[in-house]
Scaffold this motif. Sequence first.
Motif, PDB file in Angstrom:
ATOM      1  N   GLY A 106      -3.641 -15.450   2.462  1.00 50.19           N
ATOM      2  CA  GLY A 106      -5.043 -15.137   2.676  1.00 50.19           C
ATOM      3  C   GLY A 106      -5.427 -13.762   2.142  1.00 50.19           C
ATOM      4  N   GLN A 107      -6.728 -13.464   2.232  1.00 53.27           N
ATOM      5  CA  GLN A 107      -7.230 -12.149   1.834  1.00 53.27           C
ATOM      6  C   GLN A 107      -7.260 -11.255   3.063  1.00 53.27           C
ATOM      7  N   TRP A 108      -6.706 -10.055   2.924  1.00 56.55           N
ATOM      8  CA  TRP A 108      -6.556  -9.156   4.060  1.00 56.55           C
ATOM      9  C   TRP A 108      -7.029  -7.740   3.716  1.00 56.55           C
ATOM     10  N   PRO A 109      -7.555  -7.024   4.711  1.00 51.59           N
ATOM     11  CA  PRO A 109      -7.656  -5.567   4.552  1.00 51.59           C
ATOM     12  C   PRO A 109      -6.248  -5.007   4.748  1.00 51.59           C
ATOM     13  N   LEU A 110      -5.688  -4.393   3.719  1.00 52.13           N
ATOM     14  CA  LEU A 110      -4.271  -4.037   3.730  1.00 52.13           C
ATOM     15  C   LEU A 110      -4.006  -2.660   4.326  1.00 52.13           C
ATOM     16  N   ASN A 111      -4.861  -1.706   4.004  1.00 51.03           N
ATOM     17  CA  ASN A 111      -4.652  -0.362   4.534  1.00 51.03           C
ATOM     18  C   ASN A 111      -5.970   0.397   4.552  1.00 51.03           C
ATOM     19  N   TYR A 112      -5.979   1.460   5.324  1.00 50.43           N
ATOM     20  CA  TYR A 112      -7.146   2.340   5.403  1.00 50.43           C
ATOM     21  C   TYR A 112      -6.693   3.772   5.163  1.00 50.43           C
ATOM     22  N   GLU A 113      -7.377   4.457   4.263  1.00 51.22           N
ATOM     23  CA  GLU A 113      -7.081   5.855   3.947  1.00 51.22           C
ATOM     24  C   GLU A 113      -8.216   6.737   4.447  1.00 51.22           C
ATOM     25  N   SER A 114      -7.908   7.621   5.389  1.00 51.63           N
ATOM     26  CA  SER A 114      -8.914   8.504   5.978  1.00 51.63           C
ATOM     27  C   SER A 114      -9.140   9.707   5.078  1.00 51.63           C
ATOM     28  N   THR A 115     -10.417  10.012   4.827  1.00 55.52           N
ATOM     29  CA  THR A 115     -10.757  11.181   4.004  1.00 55.52           C
ATOM     30  C   THR A 115     -11.475  12.268   4.795  1.00 55.52           C
ATOM     31  N   GLU A 116     -12.128  11.893   5.894  1.00 52.77           N
ATOM     32  CA  GLU A 116     -12.855  12.884   6.696  1.00 52.77           C
ATOM     33  C   GLU A 116     -12.988  12.403   8.137  1.00 52.77           C
ATOM     34  N   THR A 117     -12.698  13.293   9.078  1.00 52.73           N
ATOM     35  CA  THR A 117     -12.836  12.993  10.506  1.00 52.73           C
ATOM     36  C   THR A 117     -13.580  14.154  11.151  1.00 52.73           C
ATOM     37  N   SER A 118     -14.820  13.913  11.600  1.00 51.17           N
ATOM     38  CA  SER A 118     -15.684  14.995  12.081  1.00 51.17           C
ATOM     39  C   SER A 118     -16.210  14.684  13.484  1.00 51.17           C
ATOM     40  N   PRO A 119     -15.820  15.467  14.497  1.00 53.53           N
ATOM     41  CA  PRO A 119     -16.370  15.261  15.844  1.00 53.53           C
ATOM     42  C   PRO A 119     -17.832  15.703  15.922  1.00 53.53           C
ATOM     43  N   MET A 169      -7.660  -0.220  12.270  1.00 57.19           N
ATOM     44  CA  MET A 169      -6.972   0.751  11.416  1.00 57.19           C
ATOM     45  C   MET A 169      -7.689   2.099  11.428  1.00 57.19           C
ATOM     46  N   MET A 170      -9.029   2.069  11.425  1.00 57.82           N
ATOM     47  CA  MET A 170      -9.794   3.320  11.469  1.00 57.82           C
ATOM     48  C   MET A 170      -9.603   4.033  12.813  1.00 57.82           C
ATOM     49  N   LEU A 171      -9.609   3.269  13.898  1.00 58.42           N
ATOM     50  CA  LEU A 171      -9.417   3.842  15.231  1.00 58.42           C
ATOM     51  C   LEU A 171      -8.039   4.494  15.334  1.00 58.42           C
ATOM     52  N   HIS A 172      -7.024   3.822  14.798  1.00 59.41           N
ATOM     53  CA  HIS A 172      -5.665   4.349  14.845  1.00 59.41           C
ATOM     54  C   HIS A 172      -5.563   5.669  14.086  1.00 59.41           C
ATOM     55  N   LYS A 173      -6.155   5.732  12.887  1.00 62.85           N
ATOM     56  CA  LYS A 173      -6.095   6.956  12.090  1.00 62.85           C
ATOM     57  C   LYS A 173      -6.866   8.093  12.768  1.00 62.85           C
ATOM     58  N   ALA A 174      -8.044   7.778  13.324  1.00 58.42           N
ATOM     59  CA  ALA A 174      -8.860   8.806  13.977  1.00 58.42           C
ATOM     60  C   ALA A 174      -8.171   9.354  15.225  1.00 58.42           C
ATOM     61  N   MET A 175      -7.517   8.497  15.988  1.00 55.91           N
ATOM     62  CA  MET A 175      -6.797   8.946  17.187  1.00 55.91           C
ATOM     63  C   MET A 175      -5.597   9.806  16.807  1.00 55.91           C
ATOM     64  N   GLU A 176      -4.919   9.434  15.727  1.00 55.59           N
ATOM     65  CA  GLU A 176      -3.783  10.234  15.251  1.00 55.59           C
ATOM     66  C   GLU A 176      -4.226  11.638  14.846  1.00 55.59           C
ATOM     67  N   LYS A 177      -5.380  11.732  14.182  1.00 56.72           N
ATOM     68  CA  LYS A 177      -5.843  13.016  13.659  1.00 56.72           C
ATOM     69  C   LYS A 177      -6.437  13.911  14.744  1.00 56.72           C
ATOM     70  N   THR A 178      -7.196  13.348  15.669  1.00 57.00           N
ATOM     71  CA  THR A 178      -7.915  14.163  16.649  1.00 57.00           C
ATOM     72  C   THR A 178      -7.167  14.340  17.968  1.00 57.00           C
ATOM     73  N   LYS A 179      -6.271  13.411  18.286  1.00 54.39           N
ATOM     74  CA  LYS A 179      -5.576  13.407  19.583  1.00 54.39           C
ATOM     75  C   LYS A 179      -6.557  13.246  20.744  1.00 54.39           C
ATOM     76  N   LEU A 180      -7.712  12.631  20.468  1.00 48.15           N
ATOM     77  CA  LEU A 180      -8.726  12.397  21.497  1.00 48.15           C
ATOM     78  C   LEU A 180      -8.690  10.937  21.944  1.00 48.15           C
ATOM     79  N   PRO A 181      -9.096  10.645  23.198  1.00 47.63           N
ATOM     80  CA  PRO A 181      -9.151   9.263  23.680  1.00 47.63           C
ATOM     81  C   PRO A 181     -10.384   8.553  23.111  1.00 47.63           C
TER      82      PRO A 181
END
Length: 268
Positions: A106-119, A169-181
């Motif tokens: 099938g067709q899948w979203p394979l990966n997400y690359e974060s470029t900016e995370t701004s609270p 995938m976006m939630l996982h990357k954002a949580m890794e970068k910010t350490k916020l819940p």
Amino acid sequence: MKKCLSILMTLLLMFSILPTGFAEKAPVKKTVTYQIPLSVRNISKENTYPNSTQNLPHLQPSELTKKLINSSKVKIENPDLIRMLNESSINSSPFAIGYRAIVYLGQWPLNYESTETSPNWEYQKINTNYFDNRGGNVPYQIHYVQEVQKIVRGGLTAKVANAEDVKKMMLHKAMEKTKLPLSFETIIGGGTKNDHVYNIPANRLGYLYAFCPGVNEKGKVTYGEVYLMLKGSRKFIVVKNVTSQGIGAWIPVQDYVSFSFAASERPR
């Protein structure tokens, strides 16, 4: 002899200097820290609505899945695709010479690359506490009380295929970068309080505004058609028709409230 000794000493001196020179030119990896302002407070204990914690453990691929992922020329990070591969079983036979099969996954979203995370600490207004002290002679103290239950939702900024996979995938990357819940939905229950006191001067109106913080996540998601290739005893993944798309999302911060206090002579 003296000439050779002089050349040897010069070479030794050069080699002793070179590592230091290279070390000075080595790039320094910068780390971004997300400092929580003093105006932002954790209300997880006071919140009258118990939000469920977003646990996003990193899914461990099986040995077979590791080999398949490593065989792909395109990075595969989608936890749902990894889970499907973990649940797969392929038996190899030493007599499978000439055996060939192609399985379309099938067709899948394979990966997400974060470029900016701004609270954004004032992402969405959730409450206003107000008191009129224009007739008073002394300061009046108020504190935060959530008047009604408030649901704060985030979401993607554009429509994409397999949106739920992309959000994970976006939630996982954002949580890794910010350490916020973080969570795409959080609820502040009615009656939630915070004991911090704000003084309204005499002859003034007092306004205590409460906001739910949020994180603006931006990056790029990569899609592709995934094929499982079987050739004899070999097993590998081929990704075809690879495309990339820019994407953004707003993700609320769970169980945190940002406060802003103002005192004025006239109603706002």
